[in-house]
Design a protein around this motif. Structure first.
Motif, PDB file in Angstrom:
ATOM      1  N   SER A 193     -13.070  -6.526   1.291  1.00 40.59           N
ATOM      2  CA  SER A 193     -13.043  -5.678   0.048  1.00 40.59           C
ATOM      3  C   SER A 193     -14.216  -4.327   0.513  1.00 40.59           C
ATOM      4  N   ILE A 194     -13.609  -3.348  -0.117  1.00 40.04           N
ATOM      5  CA  ILE A 194     -14.420  -1.945  -0.039  1.00 40.04           C
ATOM      6  C   ILE A 194     -15.695  -2.005  -0.887  1.00 40.04           C
ATOM      7  N   LEU A 195     -15.690  -2.910  -1.869  1.00 38.60           N
ATOM      8  CA  LEU A 195     -16.824  -2.910  -2.442  1.00 38.60           C
ATOM      9  C   LEU A 195     -17.903  -3.670  -1.944  1.00 38.60           C
ATOM     10  N   SER A 196     -17.634  -4.982  -1.048  1.00 38.12           N
ATOM     11  CA  SER A 196     -18.464  -5.962  -0.758  1.00 38.12           C
ATOM     12  C   SER A 196     -19.735  -5.178   0.110  1.00 38.12           C
ATOM     13  N   PRO A 197     -19.666  -4.413   0.990  1.00 35.79           N
ATOM     14  CA  PRO A 197     -20.779  -3.776   1.741  1.00 35.79           C
ATOM     15  C   PRO A 197     -21.652  -3.186   0.868  1.00 35.79           C
ATOM     16  N   ILE A 198     -21.066  -2.600   0.018  1.00 35.27           N
ATOM     17  CA  ILE A 198     -22.052  -1.853  -1.137  1.00 35.27           C
ATOM     18  C   ILE A 198     -22.855  -2.859  -1.736  1.00 35.27           C
ATOM     19  N   LEU A 199     -22.111  -4.084  -2.311  1.00 37.53           N
ATOM     20  CA  LEU A 199     -23.018  -4.935  -3.406  1.00 37.53           C
ATOM     21  C   LEU A 199     -23.925  -5.686  -2.365  1.00 37.53           C
ATOM     22  N   PHE A 200     -23.541  -5.754  -1.172  1.00 40.63           N
ATOM     23  CA  PHE A 200     -24.422  -6.635  -0.346  1.00 40.63           C
ATOM     24  C   PHE A 200     -25.817  -5.895   0.015  1.00 40.63           C
ATOM     25  N   CYS A 201     -25.688  -4.434   0.385  1.00 33.47           N
ATOM     26  CA  CYS A 201     -26.696  -3.752   0.604  1.00 33.47           C
ATOM     27  C   CYS A 201     -27.548  -3.620  -0.753  1.00 33.47           C
ATOM     28  N   LYS A 221      -8.349  -2.072  -4.810  1.00 35.14           N
ATOM     29  CA  LYS A 221      -9.089  -1.294  -3.820  1.00 35.14           C
ATOM     30  C   LYS A 221      -9.240   0.234  -4.406  1.00 35.14           C
ATOM     31  N   PRO A 222      -8.154   0.724  -5.126  1.00 38.04           N
ATOM     32  CA  PRO A 222      -8.066   1.926  -6.018  1.00 38.04           C
ATOM     33  C   PRO A 222      -9.183   1.869  -7.093  1.00 38.04           C
ATOM     34  N   PHE A 223      -9.071   0.591  -7.790  1.00 42.08           N
ATOM     35  CA  PHE A 223      -9.845   0.359  -8.891  1.00 42.08           C
ATOM     36  C   PHE A 223     -11.572   0.376  -8.519  1.00 42.08           C
ATOM     37  N   SER A 247       0.724  -1.146   0.077  1.00 45.13           N
ATOM     38  CA  SER A 247       0.048   0.035  -0.032  1.00 45.13           C
ATOM     39  C   SER A 247       0.898   1.412   0.047  1.00 45.13           C
ATOM     40  N   ASP A 248       1.939   1.169   0.717  1.00 48.51           N
ATOM     41  CA  ASP A 248       2.926   2.343   0.662  1.00 48.51           C
ATOM     42  C   ASP A 248       3.341   2.923  -0.865  1.00 48.51           C
ATOM     43  N   LEU A 251      -7.333 -11.245   1.652  1.00 46.08           N
ATOM     44  CA  LEU A 251      -6.206 -10.394   1.412  1.00 46.08           C
ATOM     45  C   LEU A 251      -5.944 -10.440   0.232  1.00 46.08           C
ATOM     46  N   GLY A 252      -6.376  -9.488  -0.930  1.00 46.55           N
ATOM     47  CA  GLY A 252      -6.193  -9.663  -2.099  1.00 46.55           C
ATOM     48  C   GLY A 252      -5.020  -8.487  -2.769  1.00 46.55           C
TER      49      GLY A 252
END
Length: 208
Positions: free
Chosen positions: A185-193, A67-69, A3-4, A61-62
């Motif tokens: 994943s940052i997208l997972s909560p949105i997709l679950f909603c 994440k930025p994508f 990430s750095d 962990l991927g």
């Protein structure tokens, strides 16, 4: 990539990442090394039995570039179609499940103070992220008019997703994943909603 490298990277790095994102959308295919994630487990409560599998929470962990994508190409681009019912409180920014608990407690207290019976029904949604069915999820995204190029890439990304498990410094063999959105994943909560939104809207319309 760590990430750095993204936080402190030079301009040429960002150009190459931009070209990668454009290529992903144009081709609709995600490279295998981005599709592979390592599943690690951490104890929910270190004071409880560490031999109990239910006392562990798993995270995938991927590739850090995912994440930025998800943020730049998916979330910011289609923030308008990722809205969900106001009844959905968990997994949303500036919301908390403690708000739900407060409403339930206040409702029960109101009826008790007025000597009226009160009934409560709950749904067991344990391991909810793991049980998301891809065909239903992507149909919901298509129904919300997501761009076909983005839908194609997300379908490719999830249906070809691979996992391996790391435990005590050892990794298992790689295996395919047939359902579920990734923990962590940052997208997972949105997709679950989006996935659960249909149920909440039906309950709202039922007015019961």
């Amino acid at each position: 990539m760590k990430s750095d490298a993204l936080l402190n990277g030079c301009h040429s790095l960002f150009i190459h990442i931009s070209l990668l994102f454009s290529a992903l959308l144009r081709c609709g295919v995600t490279p295998n090394n981005i599709l592979l994630a390592t599943l690690v487990s951490i104890p929910k409560n270190k004071r409880k039995c560490l031999n109990d599998s239910s006392n562990y929470r798993a995270f995938a962990l991927g590739a850090i570039v995912s994440k930025p994508f998800d943020i730049i190409i998916i979330i910011e681009k289609y923030s308008s179609i990722f809205t969900s019912s106001e009844l959905q409180i968990g997994f949303k920014a500036k919301h908390s499940t403690s708000q739900c608990s407060f409403v339930v407690d206040e409702g029960i207290d109101f009826y008790n103070r007025n000597d009226s019976p009160v009934y409560l029904m709950t749904i067991d949604a344990s391991r909810a992220f793991d049980r998301v069915e891809y065909n239903k999820l992507f149909q919901l995204l298509i129904d919300r008019n997501i761009c076909p190029l983005y839908a194609r890439l997300l379908i490719n990304k999830y249906t070809r997703f691979k996992l391996r498990v790391r435990w005590n410094g050892k990794c298992s063999e790689v295996f395919s994943v047939c359902n579920g959105v990734k923990q962590g994943s940052i997208l997972s909560p949105i997709l679950f909603c989006i996935y659960i939104d249909v149920l909440l809207e039906r309950l709202k319309q039922a007015s019961v």
